[in-house]
Design a protein around this motif. Structure first.
Motif, PDB file in Angstrom:
ATOM      1  N   LEU A   1      33.647  30.293  44.264  1.00 39.26           N
ATOM      2  CA  LEU A   1      35.110  30.375  44.155  1.00 39.26           C
ATOM      3  C   LEU A   1      35.711  30.681  45.515  1.00 39.26           C
ATOM      4  CD1 LEU A   1      37.054  32.216  41.343  1.00 39.26           C
ATOM      5  CD2 LEU A   1      37.792  32.351  43.710  1.00 39.26           C
ATOM      6  N   SER A   2      36.606  29.817  45.962  1.00 45.40           N
ATOM      7  CA  SER A   2      37.309  30.039  47.226  1.00 45.40           C
ATOM      8  C   SER A   2      38.644  30.718  46.937  1.00 45.40           C
ATOM      9  CB  SER A   2      37.559  28.707  47.934  1.00 45.40           C
ATOM     10  OG  SER A   2      38.379  28.883  49.066  1.00 45.40           O
ATOM     11  N   PRO A   3      38.843  31.967  47.397  1.00 50.86           N
ATOM     12  CA  PRO A   3      40.076  32.684  47.080  1.00 50.86           C
ATOM     13  C   PRO A   3      41.212  32.406  48.049  1.00 50.86           C
ATOM     14  CG  PRO A   3      38.602  34.127  48.270  1.00 50.86           C
ATOM     15  CD  PRO A   3      37.868  32.815  48.107  1.00 50.86           C
ATOM     16  N   GLY A   4      40.958  31.648  49.115  1.00 48.21           N
ATOM     17  CA  GLY A   4      41.971  31.445  50.143  1.00 48.21           C
ATOM     18  C   GLY A   4      41.632  32.227  51.400  1.00 48.21           C
ATOM     19  N   SER A   5      42.456  32.075  52.430  1.00 46.88           N
ATOM     20  CA  SER A   5      42.202  32.714  53.722  1.00 46.88           C
ATOM     21  C   SER A   5      43.458  33.419  54.230  1.00 46.88           C
ATOM     22  CB  SER A   5      41.763  31.669  54.754  1.00 46.88           C
ATOM     23  OG  SER A   5      40.599  31.000  54.331  1.00 46.88           O
ATOM     24  N   VAL A   6      43.247  34.382  55.159  1.00 49.11           N
ATOM     25  CA  VAL A   6      44.378  35.161  55.668  1.00 49.11           C
ATOM     26  C   VAL A   6      45.369  34.313  56.463  1.00 49.11           C
ATOM     27  CG1 VAL A   6      43.312  37.435  55.702  1.00 49.11           C
ATOM     28  CG2 VAL A   6      42.922  35.874  57.607  1.00 49.11           C
ATOM     29  N   THR A   7      44.988  33.120  56.852  1.00 51.57           N
ATOM     30  CA  THR A   7      45.939  32.237  57.523  1.00 51.57           C
ATOM     31  C   THR A   7      47.036  31.762  56.573  1.00 51.57           C
ATOM     32  OG1 THR A   7      44.381  30.439  57.082  1.00 51.57           O
ATOM     33  CG2 THR A   7      44.352  31.408  59.281  1.00 51.57           C
TER      34      THR A   7
ATOM     35  N   ARG B   1      44.666  37.489  43.098  1.00 53.29           N
ATOM     36  CA  ARG B   1      45.267  36.665  42.033  1.00 53.29           C
ATOM     37  C   ARG B   1      44.515  35.343  41.887  1.00 53.29           C
ATOM     38  NH1 ARG B   1      50.234  39.056  43.825  1.00 53.29           N
ATOM     39  NH2 ARG B   1      50.529  37.435  45.415  1.00 53.29           N
ATOM     40  N   HIS B   2      44.076  34.777  43.008  1.00 48.73           N
ATOM     41  CA  HIS B   2      43.335  33.517  42.950  1.00 48.73           C
ATOM     42  C   HIS B   2      41.973  33.702  42.286  1.00 48.73           C
ATOM     43  CE1 HIS B   2      45.829  32.081  46.673  1.00 48.73           C
ATOM     44  NE2 HIS B   2      46.532  32.091  45.554  1.00 48.73           N
ATOM     45  N   VAL B   3      41.346  34.863  42.512  1.00 49.36           N
ATOM     46  CA  VAL B   3      40.081  35.151  41.826  1.00 49.36           C
ATOM     47  C   VAL B   3      40.322  35.225  40.325  1.00 49.36           C
ATOM     48  CG1 VAL B   3      38.231  36.831  41.521  1.00 49.36           C
ATOM     49  CG2 VAL B   3      39.078  36.329  43.815  1.00 49.36           C
ATOM     50  N   HIS B   4      41.394  35.902  39.926  1.00 48.38           N
ATOM     51  CA  HIS B   4      41.724  35.981  38.501  1.00 48.38           C
ATOM     52  C   HIS B   4      41.975  34.589  37.925  1.00 48.38           C
ATOM     53  CE1 HIS B   4      43.126  40.412  38.955  1.00 48.38           C
ATOM     54  NE2 HIS B   4      41.928  40.359  38.440  1.00 48.38           N
ATOM     55  N   ALA B   5      42.673  33.750  38.685  1.00 47.96           N
ATOM     56  CA  ALA B   5      42.950  32.388  38.200  1.00 47.96           C
ATOM     57  C   ALA B   5      41.650  31.612  38.022  1.00 47.96           C
ATOM     58  CB  ALA B   5      43.872  31.665  39.184  1.00 47.96           C
ATOM     59  N   GLY B   6      40.715  31.794  38.944  1.00 45.36           N
ATOM     60  CA  GLY B   6      39.429  31.114  38.820  1.00 45.36           C
ATOM     61  C   GLY B   6      38.654  31.563  37.596  1.00 45.36           C
ATOM     62  N   ILE B   7      38.674  32.861  37.330  1.00 44.40           N
ATOM     63  CA  ILE B   7      37.994  33.389  36.141  1.00 44.40           C
ATOM     64  C   ILE B   7      38.604  32.800  34.874  1.00 44.40           C
ATOM     65  CG2 ILE B   7      37.543  35.472  34.795  1.00 44.40           C
ATOM     66  CD1 ILE B   7      37.467  37.004  37.465  1.00 44.40           C
ATOM     67  N   ARG B   8      39.924  32.755  34.812  1.00 38.51           N
ATOM     68  CA  ARG B   8      40.600  32.178  33.638  1.00 38.51           C
ATOM     69  C   ARG B   8      40.181  30.711  33.450  1.00 38.51           C
ATOM     70  NH1 ARG B   8      45.015  35.503  31.986  1.00 38.51           N
ATOM     71  NH2 ARG B   8      46.021  36.694  33.646  1.00 38.51           N
ATOM     72  N   HIS B   9      40.146  29.985  34.545  1.00 34.68           N
ATOM     73  CA  HIS B   9      39.799  28.559  34.482  1.00 34.68           C
ATOM     74  C   HIS B   9      38.381  28.368  33.947  1.00 34.68           C
ATOM     75  CE1 HIS B   9      39.811  24.323  35.790  1.00 34.68           C
ATOM     76  NE2 HIS B   9      38.553  24.547  36.131  1.00 34.68           N
TER      77      HIS B   9
ATOM     78  N   ALA C   1      35.486  43.114  43.844  1.00 39.09           N
ATOM     79  CA  ALA C   1      35.633  44.470  43.313  1.00 39.09           C
ATOM     80  C   ALA C   1      37.058  44.718  42.837  1.00 39.09           C
ATOM     81  CB  ALA C   1      35.239  45.494  44.375  1.00 39.09           C
ATOM     82  N   LEU C   2      38.033  44.316  43.642  1.00 39.86           N
ATOM     83  CA  LEU C   2      39.433  44.509  43.249  1.00 39.86           C
ATOM     84  C   LEU C   2      39.761  43.746  41.971  1.00 39.86           C
ATOM     85  CD1 LEU C   2      41.287  44.309  46.684  1.00 39.86           C
ATOM     86  CD2 LEU C   2      41.142  46.315  45.188  1.00 39.86           C
ATOM     87  N   ALA C   3      39.273  42.505  41.873  1.00 41.48           N
ATOM     88  CA  ALA C   3      39.540  41.703  40.679  1.00 41.48           C
ATOM     89  C   ALA C   3      38.889  42.309  39.448  1.00 41.48           C
ATOM     90  CB  ALA C   3      39.047  40.273  40.892  1.00 41.48           C
ATOM     91  N   ALA C   4      37.671  42.825  39.601  1.00 35.08           N
ATOM     92  CA  ALA C   4      36.952  43.390  38.461  1.00 35.08           C
ATOM     93  C   ALA C   4      37.568  44.690  37.980  1.00 35.08           C
ATOM     94  CB  ALA C   4      35.491  43.621  38.840  1.00 35.08           C
ATOM     95  N   LEU C   5      38.098  45.487  38.913  1.00 34.56           N
ATOM     96  CA  LEU C   5      38.664  46.792  38.561  1.00 34.56           C
ATOM     97  C   LEU C   5      40.099  46.686  38.047  1.00 34.56           C
ATOM     98  CD1 LEU C   5      37.292  48.834  41.582  1.00 34.56           C
ATOM     99  CD2 LEU C   5      36.591  49.094  39.190  1.00 34.56           C
ATOM    100  N   ASN C   6      40.727  45.546  38.281  1.00 34.28           N
ATOM    101  CA  ASN C   6      42.113  45.342  37.829  1.00 34.28           C
ATOM    102  C   ASN C   6      42.224  44.046  37.033  1.00 34.28           C
ATOM    103  OD1 ASN C   6      43.885  47.499  39.329  1.00 34.28           O
ATOM    104  ND2 ASN C   6      42.440  46.740  40.865  1.00 34.28           N
ATOM    105  N   PRO C   7      41.524  43.956  35.899  1.00 33.86           N
ATOM    106  CA  PRO C   7      41.555  42.701  35.130  1.00 33.86           C
ATOM    107  C   PRO C   7      42.936  42.417  34.555  1.00 33.86           C
ATOM    108  CG  PRO C   7      40.528  44.449  33.850  1.00 33.86           C
ATOM    109  CD  PRO C   7      40.728  45.002  35.224  1.00 33.86           C
TER     110      PRO C   7
END
Length: 223
Positions: A48-54, A63-71, A99-105
């Motif tokens: 899963l690619s969550p995006g980059s700081v650029t 949020r992108h990690v959460h979207a990937g999990i939903r998908h 870790a952030l995504a898992a702790l804030n589902p």
């Protein structure tokens, strides 16, 4: 990737290095052989690619990690996996975001017309390699966003950087992006692997997360 003898279990690898996600970082993960080992044991692995700081802030990437999990959960039958047993993994910045995504589902929205939003983002287990976990106290001082491997990372906090934001705003955002400071009611079991000579991410970062999870009654192990 998937195995010829799938076991019905899925693992989502959050692919990010220094909060950049591209083909180079993905190839590093592939080259290490982790995917081959997991697939050989029957796991279905999702990169899963969550995006980059650029382009994205840290909160955007979560949020992108959460979207990937939903998908993935919404299409679990297509992938022949159990949606309730989808685990998260990540190394370095990828481990931080996982870790952030898992702790804030995020909850499911049963009445949504979007089939993906009908899925929640809870996971039953998390595996992390040397993740940054406390950006407020990073080895005795705040995380230095201006001098990490020669990269400028202050846009991890805010889209316009940190110069236009007060110290209070910066501290609040650092806390929001620190897994050790986001321990809540939902605590899936965590397994962390961290080298004690790591020159970039101090091993104390993993030790802090394990202590915080255990202190809240959760299950966490550090190797």
């Amino acid at each position: 990737c998937s195995s010829d003898l799938p076991n019905g279990l899925g693992i989502v690898d959050v692919v990010s290095g220094a909060w950049f996600s591209d083909r180079v970082v993905l190839n590093e993960h592939i080259g290490l052989g982790v995917y081959d080992v997991l697939c050989a044991h029957g796991y279905t692995v999702f990169a899963l690619s969550p995006g980059s700081v650029t382009k994205c802030t840290g909160l955007d990437m979560v949020r992108h990690v959460h979207a990937g999990i939903r998908h993935i959960k919404a299409r679990s039958k297509d992938f022949s996996i159990d949606a309730s047993r989808l685990a998260l993994a990540g190394a370095s910045a990828g481990g931080h975001l996982a870790a952030l995504a898992a702790l804030n589902p995020r909850p499911a929205h049963a009445r949504s017309q979007d089939i993906f939003r009908q899925q929640d983002t809870t996971v039953p287990g998390v595996g992390l390699f040397f993740p940054p976990t406390d950006l407020v106290d990073y080895g005795g001082k705040p995380f230095d966003f201006m001098h990490v491997e020669g990269l400028r990372l202050d846009t991890l906090l805010f889209e316009d950087g940190i110069q236009r934001h007060s110290s209070e705003e910066v501290t609040q955002r650092l806390e929001e992006l620190s897994p050790v400071r986001q321990i809540g009611e939902f605590l899936p079991p965590f397994l962390l692997i961290h080298g004690d000579a790591d020159p970039i991410v101090p091993i104390s970062q993993s030790e802090r997360l394990v202590a915080a999870i255990q202190g809240a009654g959760g299950n966490a192990t550090l190797i």
